[in-house]
Design a protein around this motif. Structure first.
Motif, PDB file in Angstrom:
ATOM      1  N   GLY B 139       0.761  -1.163  -0.020  1.00  0.00           N
ATOM      2  CA  GLY B 139      -0.069  -0.021  -0.166  1.00  0.00           C
ATOM      3  C   GLY B 139       0.747   1.224   0.034  1.00  0.00           C
ATOM      4  O   GLY B 139       0.359   2.414  -0.016  1.00  0.00           O
ATOM      5  N   GLY B 140       2.134   1.092   0.115  1.00  0.00           N
ATOM      6  CA  GLY B 140       3.022   2.282   0.146  1.00  0.00           C
ATOM      7  C   GLY B 140       3.314   2.745   1.408  1.00  0.00           C
ATOM      8  O   GLY B 140       4.341   3.815   1.468  1.00  0.00           O
ATOM      9  N   LEU B 141       2.935   2.305   2.531  1.00  0.00           N
ATOM     10  CA  LEU B 141       3.238   2.794   3.933  1.00  0.00           C
ATOM     11  C   LEU B 141       4.358   1.953   4.515  1.00  0.00           C
ATOM     12  O   LEU B 141       4.696   0.812   3.949  1.00  0.00           O
ATOM     13  CB  LEU B 141       1.995   2.735   4.898  1.00  0.00           C
ATOM     14  CG  LEU B 141       0.710   3.225   4.144  1.00  0.00           C
ATOM     15  CD1 LEU B 141      -0.258   3.444   5.284  1.00  0.00           C
ATOM     16  CD2 LEU B 141       1.167   4.944   3.958  1.00  0.00           C
ATOM     17  N   LEU B 142       4.913   2.458   5.371  1.00  0.00           N
ATOM     18  CA  LEU B 142       6.175   1.976   6.117  1.00  0.00           C
ATOM     19  C   LEU B 142       6.028   0.669   6.823  1.00  0.00           C
ATOM     20  O   LEU B 142       4.986   0.227   7.429  1.00  0.00           O
ATOM     21  CB  LEU B 142       6.834   3.072   7.000  1.00  0.00           C
ATOM     22  CG  LEU B 142       7.503   4.091   6.300  1.00  0.00           C
ATOM     23  CD1 LEU B 142       7.472   5.273   7.426  1.00  0.00           C
ATOM     24  CD2 LEU B 142       8.709   3.792   5.690  1.00  0.00           C
ATOM     25  N   SER B 143       6.809  -0.211   6.733  1.00  0.00           N
ATOM     26  CA  SER B 143       6.576  -1.416   7.285  1.00  0.00           C
ATOM     27  C   SER B 143       7.565  -1.720   8.591  1.00  0.00           C
ATOM     28  O   SER B 143       8.621  -0.830   8.808  1.00  0.00           O
ATOM     29  CB  SER B 143       7.279  -2.824   6.211  1.00  0.00           C
ATOM     30  OG  SER B 143       7.354  -3.770   6.860  1.00  0.00           O
ATOM     31  N   GLY B 148      14.597  -8.047  18.774  1.00  0.00           N
ATOM     32  CA  GLY B 148      15.101  -8.485  20.048  1.00  0.00           C
ATOM     33  C   GLY B 148      14.634  -8.021  21.308  1.00  0.00           C
ATOM     34  O   GLY B 148      14.800  -6.957  21.598  1.00  0.00           O
ATOM     35  N   GLY B 149      13.832  -8.641  22.100  1.00  0.00           N
ATOM     36  CA  GLY B 149      13.273  -8.295  23.471  1.00  0.00           C
ATOM     37  C   GLY B 149      12.370  -7.229  23.447  1.00  0.00           C
ATOM     38  O   GLY B 149      12.067  -6.620  24.583  1.00  0.00           O
ATOM     39  N   THR B 150      11.573  -7.119  22.670  1.00  0.00           N
ATOM     40  CA  THR B 150      10.232  -6.311  22.669  1.00  0.00           C
ATOM     41  C   THR B 150       9.096  -6.987  22.045  1.00  0.00           C
ATOM     42  O   THR B 150       9.359  -7.919  21.183  1.00  0.00           O
ATOM     43  CB  THR B 150      10.375  -4.886  21.794  1.00  0.00           C
ATOM     44  OG1 THR B 150      10.346  -5.072  20.502  1.00  0.00           O
ATOM     45  CG2 THR B 150      11.480  -4.113  22.419  1.00  0.00           C
ATOM     46  N   GLN B 151       7.889  -6.648  22.426  1.00  0.00           N
ATOM     47  CA  GLN B 151       6.687  -7.357  22.267  1.00  0.00           C
ATOM     48  C   GLN B 151       5.866  -6.487  21.326  1.00  0.00           C
ATOM     49  O   GLN B 151       4.620  -6.989  20.976  1.00  0.00           O
ATOM     50  CB  GLN B 151       5.989  -7.769  23.277  1.00  0.00           C
ATOM     51  CG  GLN B 151       6.946  -9.023  23.954  1.00  0.00           C
ATOM     52  CD  GLN B 151       6.332  -9.479  25.251  1.00  0.00           C
ATOM     53  OE1 GLN B 151       5.753  -8.889  26.174  1.00  0.00           O
ATOM     54  NE2 GLN B 151       6.171 -10.703  25.353  1.00  0.00           N
ATOM     55  N   VAL B 152       6.355  -5.532  20.706  1.00  0.00           N
ATOM     56  CA  VAL B 152       5.644  -4.726  19.606  1.00  0.00           C
ATOM     57  C   VAL B 152       6.476  -4.708  18.392  1.00  0.00           C
ATOM     58  O   VAL B 152       7.649  -4.804  18.607  1.00  0.00           O
ATOM     59  CB  VAL B 152       5.262  -3.300  20.110  1.00  0.00           C
ATOM     60  CG1 VAL B 152       4.316  -3.489  21.349  1.00  0.00           C
ATOM     61  CG2 VAL B 152       6.480  -2.547  20.706  1.00  0.00           C
ATOM     62  N   SER B 153       5.817  -4.169  17.490  1.00  0.00           N
ATOM     63  CA  SER B 153       6.649  -3.900  16.043  1.00  0.00           C
ATOM     64  C   SER B 153       6.881  -2.669  15.755  1.00  0.00           C
ATOM     65  O   SER B 153       6.107  -1.998  15.366  1.00  0.00           O
ATOM     66  CB  SER B 153       5.934  -4.667  14.878  1.00  0.00           C
ATOM     67  OG  SER B 153       5.798  -6.234  14.993  1.00  0.00           O
ATOM     68  N   ARG B 154       7.920  -2.243  16.141  1.00  0.00           N
ATOM     69  CA  ARG B 154       8.340  -0.651  16.180  1.00  0.00           C
ATOM     70  C   ARG B 154       9.496  -0.596  15.419  1.00  0.00           C
ATOM     71  O   ARG B 154      10.018   0.638  15.508  1.00  0.00           O
ATOM     72  CB  ARG B 154       8.277  -0.253  17.641  1.00  0.00           C
ATOM     73  CG  ARG B 154       9.473  -0.426  18.478  1.00  0.00           C
ATOM     74  CD  ARG B 154       9.932   0.188  19.575  1.00  0.00           C
ATOM     75  NE  ARG B 154       8.798   0.315  20.611  1.00  0.00           N
ATOM     76  CZ  ARG B 154       9.090  -0.248  21.763  1.00  0.00           C
ATOM     77  NH1 ARG B 154      10.144  -0.957  22.116  1.00  0.00           N
ATOM     78  NH2 ARG B 154       7.838  -0.358  22.811  1.00  0.00           N
ATOM     79  N   THR B 155      10.151  -1.327  14.743  1.00  0.00           N
ATOM     80  CA  THR B 155      11.513  -1.331  14.369  1.00  0.00           C
ATOM     81  C   THR B 155      11.282  -0.991  12.558  1.00  0.00           C
ATOM     82  O   THR B 155      10.716  -1.748  12.028  1.00  0.00           O
ATOM     83  CB  THR B 155      12.266  -2.622  14.347  1.00  0.00           C
ATOM     84  OG1 THR B 155      12.441  -2.857  15.794  1.00  0.00           O
ATOM     85  CG2 THR B 155      13.731  -2.419  13.875  1.00  0.00           C
ATOM     86  N   PHE B 156      11.817   0.072  12.135  1.00  0.00           N
ATOM     87  CA  PHE B 156      11.873   0.350  10.889  1.00  0.00           C
ATOM     88  C   PHE B 156      13.216  -0.125  10.307  1.00  0.00           C
ATOM     89  O   PHE B 156      14.093   0.115  10.930  1.00  0.00           O
ATOM     90  CB  PHE B 156      11.778   1.884  10.717  1.00  0.00           C
ATOM     91  CG  PHE B 156      10.314   2.502  11.266  1.00  0.00           C
ATOM     92  CD1 PHE B 156       9.268   2.898  10.212  1.00  0.00           C
ATOM     93  CD2 PHE B 156      10.219   2.525  12.494  1.00  0.00           C
ATOM     94  CE1 PHE B 156       8.119   3.209  10.695  1.00  0.00           C
ATOM     95  CE2 PHE B 156       9.006   2.920  12.942  1.00  0.00           C
ATOM     96  CZ  PHE B 156       7.869   3.363  11.950  1.00  0.00           C
ATOM     97  N   TYR B 157      13.202  -0.697   8.964  1.00  0.00           N
ATOM     98  CA  TYR B 157      14.415  -1.099   8.510  1.00  0.00           C
ATOM     99  C   TYR B 157      14.384  -0.983   6.881  1.00  0.00           C
ATOM    100  O   TYR B 157      13.481  -0.574   6.295  1.00  0.00           O
ATOM    101  CB  TYR B 157      14.368  -2.665   8.716  1.00  0.00           C
ATOM    102  CG  TYR B 157      13.165  -3.372   8.337  1.00  0.00           C
ATOM    103  CD1 TYR B 157      12.035  -3.292   8.793  1.00  0.00           C
ATOM    104  CD2 TYR B 157      13.415  -4.217   7.061  1.00  0.00           C
ATOM    105  CE1 TYR B 157      10.803  -4.032   8.231  1.00  0.00           C
ATOM    106  CE2 TYR B 157      12.361  -5.041   6.443  1.00  0.00           C
ATOM    107  CZ  TYR B 157      11.237  -4.854   7.195  1.00  0.00           C
ATOM    108  OH  TYR B 157       9.972  -5.714   6.644  1.00  0.00           O
ATOM    109  N   ALA B 158      15.791  -1.037   6.416  1.00  0.00           N
ATOM    110  CA  ALA B 158      15.861  -1.034   5.040  1.00  0.00           C
ATOM    111  C   ALA B 158      16.641  -2.346   4.581  1.00  0.00           C
ATOM    112  O   ALA B 158      17.941  -2.578   4.827  1.00  0.00           O
ATOM    113  CB  ALA B 158      16.930   0.059   4.796  1.00  0.00           C
ATOM    114  N   ARG B 159      16.112  -3.419   4.285  1.00  0.00           N
ATOM    115  CA  ARG B 159      16.742  -4.782   4.270  1.00  0.00           C
ATOM    116  C   ARG B 159      17.605  -5.004   5.456  1.00  0.00           C
ATOM    117  O   ARG B 159      17.176  -4.600   6.680  1.00  0.00           O
ATOM    118  CB  ARG B 159      17.105  -4.976   2.924  1.00  0.00           C
ATOM    119  CG  ARG B 159      16.179  -5.590   2.108  1.00  0.00           C
ATOM    120  CD  ARG B 159      16.810  -5.872   0.735  1.00  0.00           C
ATOM    121  NE  ARG B 159      16.044  -5.128  -0.445  1.00  0.00           N
ATOM    122  CZ  ARG B 159      16.372  -4.981  -1.576  1.00  0.00           C
ATOM    123  NH1 ARG B 159      17.247  -5.388  -2.137  1.00  0.00           N
ATOM    124  NH2 ARG B 159      15.287  -4.299  -2.457  1.00  0.00           N
ATOM    125  N   GLY B 160      18.746  -5.643   5.188  1.00  0.00           N
ATOM    126  CA  GLY B 160      19.732  -5.738   6.272  1.00  0.00           C
ATOM    127  C   GLY B 160      20.800  -4.718   6.299  1.00  0.00           C
ATOM    128  O   GLY B 160      21.935  -4.735   6.755  1.00  0.00           O
TER     129      GLY B 160
END
Lengths: 249, 637
Positions: B139-143, B148-160
């Protein structure tokens, strides 16, 4: 394994260099190419000789510092950075020729170390989006389709090592320059400065003395990050479009 | 000197907002009258240089690399945290704050951490605006992903390659200011001393790495954005040139060094293969989302992994920590890998490794999905080891990755030397005794983009633009003389040991006695060994060549000399802290094999003051108070 190394030695940018031969023994195939050179340097040091100077840092293929031509190919026989080349690709008794990047715009500073500041100056000419800290809208207000984001990422993955220049018979920097121009041309954030960017960066590339691109594709064939030749096509499109309606006077 | 952390009063959520309003401002037309020295051009340095130049200050930026883009921030793989709550999974600024304080095992300063969580959302906005190609949904929005160590998805990334993309963003912003004439860039230039006069940081003395020229640079303030000191261990995931020299020289000029023993051992690195090894390579911990970690149930089982049936495998993290499983924080994962290897259950030729297995994930999600998630990491693993992780499990082992300790700073990021600031990994402030995954990039950029532009102005407005000395001042000349003498001394020793040999020995001592597990007995022994190495170095090291050339041995020697002194302080600090917390595990302080923190006696920041050559450093304590995140024993079971 034992290897016969032939390495470019040059004291500084004002003196003439030459190939010098060294023998290294008991090289383990698990070593990286740079670790093999570390072994040579430790030997030289113990003898009181000057070790071979070469740029290197992260040793995991991402910083872009390492830069040597090995047996005629930038970064050696596999498509990777020199630091990620391992000795299992060599056989005992091999002759290995190690030279710095050869390009007029990358003068040799010492041995295998060259000056690549021309790349920085090209980025300074326009390889950015003009946005001051604090003035950005919410990140999700700029939707970008996954395919475009992925393509932009593929261009953005350039590590600025300069292998493209070293591979090119004309020492052209087109692949490096086009990767940045394409990345930002694909993204909405880069749209406002698109024309100005293409013109300025290409003008700087020319001013640095890099050669012209004749589409032989040697750059893309040797690029350790697989930057695609289509970036150059995109750059040319950007350039022509910009020139026809030039904003620069 | 008593430590004043300058933490503002009021409710935690309002502190930063209120504090910013109370800070003095520099008039826009006066900003051009100030010169700011920024040392290091990684995330913190490049972000600070760009942001300060945009405000109108004159910035001089220094890097020992050939280009600012090579800074080691570039190698960070996994991602960057931000409390955007785009996933609607219950994240918030407060939760990020809470997780970071808890993850740091209650040894970080609450107010700083809350500020970090607050500005995290602005960082993502800023980076996207610069053209950083973060991962996106169709949809064009950020993934986002969990890390490690957290229970929410809050990490933004650009592949590895998140660090690379963020650094290139900050580098591009700084490049724009170079073109605008507001940042003057000094590449291949290394800081070798800090100049302090009248109690204020006045500038730095540098060495040109090509010509050897020693030079003085003066300014109204000095920002050290020089990263961490993990290379004291010789083998670490840090880049080869990462060093402590800038911070250590500042320490010897009056900047207190805080919590030096807090180092982070990352659980998922490629194991050591031999003596020649020059550095270690990290495999992003995002791999633990899908990789299952195991060793054979029986010691000495050397069958290939495929021949070991399910019921003879021990998925030790899943067994011991059922609710977090393979996603326990880094220190817990690392320590447990050490334990199973100590029991003789390690794998691979060195027996110092555990398996990280993707077979189940590939079966569940398809090889294509796993490839899309971790393609470049799998490729890197195969290049280095010659093994295909799609068909056989990876072998991993912990390695030094990050240092939570660093120069002591107050809420303004100012050290105990006026006008000297430390940003990013170079300071100690936000991660306590253990850093959560994807928080290093966040902190570097927070300090550079969104903290220092506010706090620096307050100091500059207070001193005024005339409060600056010339590089011809006697204080600079004195520093230049000391630097030159040090270089001449190193060049004159002409002993039998190479710099690398001594560095390797130092690394082993620190790894064995001040690594994953420490005891008073071991540390006492190690202190003596480090003192002997120091003596050996200064009497028997071999540095060839001259100063007036590109001299790679001299560069290394200057750095290792400082690592040795730092190593001794790390040991002192570890000895002093008779508790287990975060990355610091004291064998004397445990219950049932799990770390036992001692809040009653050790809830403080240990800030060390240099008191003179070969004198014991003196300890200052900054008591930590926890009004919001109430200390509890960490439990991931």
């Amino acid at each position: 394994m034992n290897l016969n190394l032939h390495i470019w030695r040059q004291k500084n940018k004002d003196t003439k260099g030459k190939m010098v031969s060294y023998q290294v023994n008991d090289i383990n195939e698990e070593m990286s190419f740079l670790e093999m050179l570390d072994v040579l340097n430790e030997d030289l040091l113990r003898k009181g000789d000057d070790p071979v100077a070469f740029d290197h840092d992260c040793r995991e293929g991402i910083c872009g510092a390492c830069s040597m031509v090995i047996n005629g190919r930038p970064h050696g026989p596999t498509r990777t950075t020199t630091c990620q080349l391992h000795m299992r690709y060599f056989n005992s008794g091999d002759n290995v020729y190690i030279e710095p990047w050869r390009a007029g715009s990358f003068p040799v500073l010492k041995d295998l170390t060259v000056d690549r500041s021309a790349f920085d100056r090209i980025i300074q000419a326009g390889g950015f989006v003009s946005v001051n800290t604090g003035s950005a809208p919410d990140a999700n207000e700029i939707p970008i389709g996954k395919e475009i984001a992925d393509e932009a990422f593929n261009s953005a993955t350039c590590i600025g090592c300069g292998a493209c220049v070293a591979a090119c018979k004309n020492a052209s920097a087109s692949l490096f320059v086009s990767a940045k121009i394409s990345q930002l041309a694909m993204l909405p954030q880069g749209a406002a400065e698109r024309k100005r960017r293409a013109e300025s960066m290409i003008a700087q590339m020319d001013a640095e003395g890099f050669g012209a691109c004749t589409n032989t594709g040697a750059c893309a064939a040797e690029c350790p990050k697989s930057i695609d030749l289509t970036n150059i096509a995109q750059m040319n499109r950007e350039f022509i479009g910009a020139k026809l309606t030039s904003e620069l006077v | 000197m008593a430590l004043d952390s300058k933490i503002p009063d009021g409710p935690i959520a309002d502190k930063w907002t209120k504090y910013k309003f109370g800070l003095k401002l520099v008039n826009p037309s006066n900003k051009r009258k100030y010169d700011i020295i920024v040392v290091g051009t990684g995330l913190a340095g490049a972000a600070a240089a760009a942001s300060l130049a945009e405000l109108g200050y004159n910035v001089k930026a220094f890097t020992y690399h050939d280009s600012p883009r090579r800074a080691h921030s570039i190698a960070a793989q996994g991602g960057i945290n931000a409390a955007k709550n785009y996933q609607n999974d219950g994240d918030s600024v407060y939760r990020l704050f809470y997780d970071t304080v808890k993850g740091g095992d209650y040894r970080a300063r609450e107010a700083n951490v809350h500020r970090l969580a607050e500005v995290s959302v602005n960082i993502i906005d800023q980076c996207v605006a610069q053209g950083v190609p973060f991962a996106r949904e169709y949809g064009g929005l950020l993934s986002n992903r969990s890390f490690g160590g957290t229970q929410v998805s809050r990490t933004f990334y650009a592949r590895g390659q998140t660090g690379q993309q963020l650094l290139l963003g900050a580098y591009s912003a700084m490049s724009r200011q170079v073109a605008a004439g507001k940042v003057k860039l000094y590449t291949r230039t290394e800081m070798l001393d800090l100049v302090v006069e009248d109690g204020k940081a006045r500038g730095i003395v540098t060495r040109n790495l090509i010509t050897g020229k020693i030079e003085s640079h003066s300014g109204h303030a000095v920002l050290l954005c020089t990263g961490g000191y993990g290379n004291v261990f010789y083998l670490s995931t840090n880049a080869m040139a990462c060093n402590v020299t800038a911070a250590w020289r500042a320490h010897k000029k009056g900047a207190y060094f805080a919590n030096p023993c807090f180092t982070q051992i990352h659980p998922t690195c490629i194991p050591v293969s031999g003596e020649y090894q020059s550095k270690l390579t990290l495999m992003s911990e995002s791999l633990r989302n899908d990789g299952r970690i195991w060793v054979p149930l029986k010691a000495g089982d050397s069958r290939p992994p495929a021949d070991i049936p399910e019921d003879e495998r021990d998925y030790f993290l899943e067994r011991k920590y059922p609710s977090f499983g393979n996603l326990v924080p880094r220190d817990v994962a690392s320590r447990n890998a050490k334990y199973v290897c100590d029991e003789g259950r390690g794998v691979g030729s060195s027996k110092l490794a555990v398996y990280m297995d993707f077979a189940d994930a590939i079966k569940r999600d398809s090889q294509k999905t796993i490839e899309a998630r971790y393609g470049n990491l799998f490729e890197m693993y195969e290049k280095i080891t010659g093994e295909d992780p799609y068909t056989s499990p990876m072998r991993i082992y912990p390695a030094v990755h990050y240092t939570m300790g660093g120069l002591w700073v107050d809420y303004n990021l100012m050290t105990t030397v006026k006008g000297l600031y430390a940003l990013g990994e170079a300071n100690f402030s936000d991660h306590g005794a253990n850093r959560l995954g994807a928080s290093a990039l966040m902190q570097g950029l927070a300090d550079g983009y969104f903290v220092i532009p506010y706090t620096l102005g307050d100091y500059l407005a207070t001193i005024g633009h005339q409060d600056k000395i010339s590089p011809e001042h006697a204080a600079f000349k004195e520093s230049e003389a000391i630097v030159t003498e040090r270089i001449n001394k190193l060049l004159s020793i002409n002993g039998k040991f190479t710099v690398d040999e001594i560095h390797r020995k130092l690394g082993l001592v620190i790894w064995d006695y001040c690594g994953m597990s420490r005891s008073a007995e071991g540390l006492t022994k190690a202190k003596k060994m480090v003192q002997e190495l120091k003596h050996q170095f200064w009497t028997d090291v071999k540095v060839v060549g001259t100063n007036e050339e590109l001299n790679i041995t001299l560069e290394k020697a200057l750095r290792v000399a400082d690592f040795i002194e730092l190593g001794e302080l790390m040991i002192d600090d570890a000895l002093n802290r008779n508790e287990s917390c975060g990355g610091h595990f004291r064998e004397e302080s445990e219950v049932d094999g799990e770390a036992k923190r001692d809040d009653e006696n050790y809830s403080y920041v240990a800030a060390w003051e240099y008191t003179g050559e070969n004198q014991p450093e003196s300890l200052h304590k900054e008591q930590l108070t926890f009004e919001y995140a109430k200390p509890s024993q960490r439990s991931y079971k």
